[in-house]
Design a protein around this motif. Structure first.
Motif, PDB file in Angstrom:
ATOM      1  N   HIS A  79       0.858  -1.192   0.000  1.00  0.00           N
ATOM      2  CA  HIS A  79       0.000   0.000   0.000  1.00  0.00           C
ATOM      3  C   HIS A  79       0.890   1.237   0.000  1.00  0.00           C
ATOM      4  O   HIS A  79       1.757   1.396   0.850  1.00  0.00           O
ATOM      5  CB  HIS A  79      -0.878  -0.014   1.246  1.00  0.00           C
ATOM      6  CG  HIS A  79      -1.990   0.997   1.249  1.00  0.00           C
ATOM      7  ND1 HIS A  79      -1.963   2.159   0.523  1.00  0.00           N
ATOM      8  CD2 HIS A  79      -3.178   1.013   1.900  1.00  0.00           C
ATOM      9  CE1 HIS A  79      -3.065   2.840   0.720  1.00  0.00           C
ATOM     10  NE2 HIS A  79      -3.833   2.164   1.557  1.00  0.00           N
ATOM     11  N   SER A  80       0.696   2.111  -0.984  1.00  0.00           N
ATOM     12  CA  SER A  80       1.419   3.393  -1.074  1.00  0.00           C
ATOM     13  C   SER A  80       2.938   3.224  -0.988  1.00  0.00           C
ATOM     14  O   SER A  80       3.596   3.889  -0.189  1.00  0.00           O
ATOM     15  CB  SER A  80       0.932   4.335   0.026  1.00  0.00           C
ATOM     16  OG  SER A  80      -0.457   4.543  -0.052  1.00  0.00           O
ATOM     17  N   PRO A  81       3.528   2.349  -1.805  1.00  0.00           N
ATOM     18  CA  PRO A  81       4.994   2.182  -1.758  1.00  0.00           C
ATOM     19  C   PRO A  81       5.716   3.410  -2.303  1.00  0.00           C
ATOM     20  O   PRO A  81       5.235   4.078  -3.224  1.00  0.00           O
ATOM     21  CB  PRO A  81       5.231   0.971  -2.662  1.00  0.00           C
ATOM     22  CG  PRO A  81       4.093   1.003  -3.638  1.00  0.00           C
ATOM     23  CD  PRO A  81       2.914   1.502  -2.845  1.00  0.00           C
ATOM     24  N   GLY A  82       6.871   3.714  -1.715  1.00  0.00           N
ATOM     25  CA  GLY A  82       7.750   4.738  -2.254  1.00  0.00           C
ATOM     26  C   GLY A  82       7.333   6.175  -2.029  1.00  0.00           C
ATOM     27  O   GLY A  82       8.003   7.081  -2.527  1.00  0.00           O
ATOM     28  N   VAL A  83       6.249   6.414  -1.283  1.00  0.00           N
ATOM     29  CA  VAL A  83       5.807   7.788  -1.067  1.00  0.00           C
ATOM     30  C   VAL A  83       6.266   8.274   0.309  1.00  0.00           C
ATOM     31  O   VAL A  83       6.472   7.488   1.229  1.00  0.00           O
ATOM     32  CB  VAL A  83       4.276   7.921  -1.187  1.00  0.00           C
ATOM     33  CG1 VAL A  83       3.803   7.426  -2.542  1.00  0.00           C
ATOM     34  CG2 VAL A  83       3.560   7.183  -0.060  1.00  0.00           C
ATOM     35  N   TRP A  84       6.414   9.578   0.449  1.00  0.00           N
ATOM     36  CA  TRP A  84       6.735  10.175   1.735  1.00  0.00           C
ATOM     37  C   TRP A  84       5.492  10.230   2.606  1.00  0.00           C
ATOM     38  O   TRP A  84       4.368  10.372   2.105  1.00  0.00           O
ATOM     39  CB  TRP A  84       7.285  11.590   1.547  1.00  0.00           C
ATOM     40  CG  TRP A  84       8.682  11.622   1.008  1.00  0.00           C
ATOM     41  CD1 TRP A  84       9.061  11.805  -0.292  1.00  0.00           C
ATOM     42  CD2 TRP A  84       9.883  11.458   1.762  1.00  0.00           C
ATOM     43  NE1 TRP A  84      10.433  11.760  -0.390  1.00  0.00           N
ATOM     44  CE2 TRP A  84      10.965  11.561   0.851  1.00  0.00           C
ATOM     45  CE3 TRP A  84      10.161  11.253   3.114  1.00  0.00           C
ATOM     46  CZ2 TRP A  84      12.288  11.454   1.251  1.00  0.00           C
ATOM     47  CZ3 TRP A  84      11.488  11.142   3.518  1.00  0.00           C
ATOM     48  CH2 TRP A  84      12.535  11.249   2.593  1.00  0.00           C
ATOM     49  N   SER A  85       5.697  10.136   3.917  1.00  0.00           N
ATOM     50  CA  SER A  85       4.576  10.229   4.843  1.00  0.00           C
ATOM     51  C   SER A  85       5.091  10.675   6.207  1.00  0.00           C
ATOM     52  O   SER A  85       6.276  10.977   6.378  1.00  0.00           O
ATOM     53  CB  SER A  85       3.849   8.880   4.941  1.00  0.00           C
ATOM     54  OG  SER A  85       2.561   9.056   5.512  1.00  0.00           O
TER      55      SER A  85
END
Length: 203
Positions: A79-85
């Motif tokens: 779920h949502s790989p590679g994104v900043w959070s």
């Protein structure tokens, strides 16, 4: 001012109600609009469109300079790989207090124990992930705190970490994708964050 990266490693801690083996499904708490538990569901099934409202948490940790610790999710995440959070987010096990879950996952993902961790409110949202088609229908418990040791992130969970000022965050948001829920949880936590960091930090 450049974004300050931190180095990698992994950490520990298991909750009493954690699954005992990798073959067992991870279960989440389903809740009503008031945040009252009404049942459980397997993690992936709870995120299939249109999504089922479930309990979650989000953590925001800051250093002594008032910079927010961000993570970029590992590329292997479903779920949502590679994104900043934000610093850390996840789901309590059924029956696990959100505060306990937040401290547990911060240790597991980042290899740190916050110097201070306090409640920062709750927020309910519905955010589809355009890349995967999964849906975040969450009743999210927010926490803000301080960290005074270098993160040692688990590479299976986190690709990269960075401490950022508000200006650096805005620049980073123009350069790469962030999680669908990031601004929702950050905006909801801002009053507690400003109380924690002081208005001079700019949050």
């Amino acid at each position: 001012m450049p974004i300050t990266p931190a180095n990698g490693g992994s950490a520990e801690t298991a909750a009493p109600s954690a699954p005992s083996g990798s073959a067992e499904p991870i279960m989440l708490e389903l809740v009503d609009e008031d945040g009252t538990t009404i049942g459980t569901a397997e993690k992936l099934s709870a995120h299939l469109a249109p999504g089922r409202l479930h309990r979650a948490f989000s953590v925001f940790l800051f250093d002594d300079r008032g910079r927010l610790l961000l993570q970029r999710r590992a590329l292997g995440k479903y779920h949502s790989p590679g994104v900043w959070s934000n610093t850390c987010c996840g789901h309590p096990y059924p029956g696990e207090p959100p505060f306990v879950a937040a401290a547990r996952r911060t240790g597991e993902e980042l290899g740190v124990a916050p110097t201070l961790l306090r409640e920062a409110g709750t927020v309910r949202y519905n955010h589809p992930d355009p890349a995967s088609g999964l849906v975040e229908q969450e009743y999210n418990h927010l926490f803000a705190g301080l960290v005074r040791v270098a993160p040692r992130p688990d590479p299976e969970e986190i690709a990269e970490v960075a401490f950022v000022t508000p200006d650096e965050l805005e620049k980073l948001r123009t350069e790469g994708p962030f999680s669908a829920w990031f601004m929702t949880v950050l905006d909801a936590a801002r009053p507690a964050i400003r109380e924690l960091t002081g208005t001079a930090a700019g949050w």
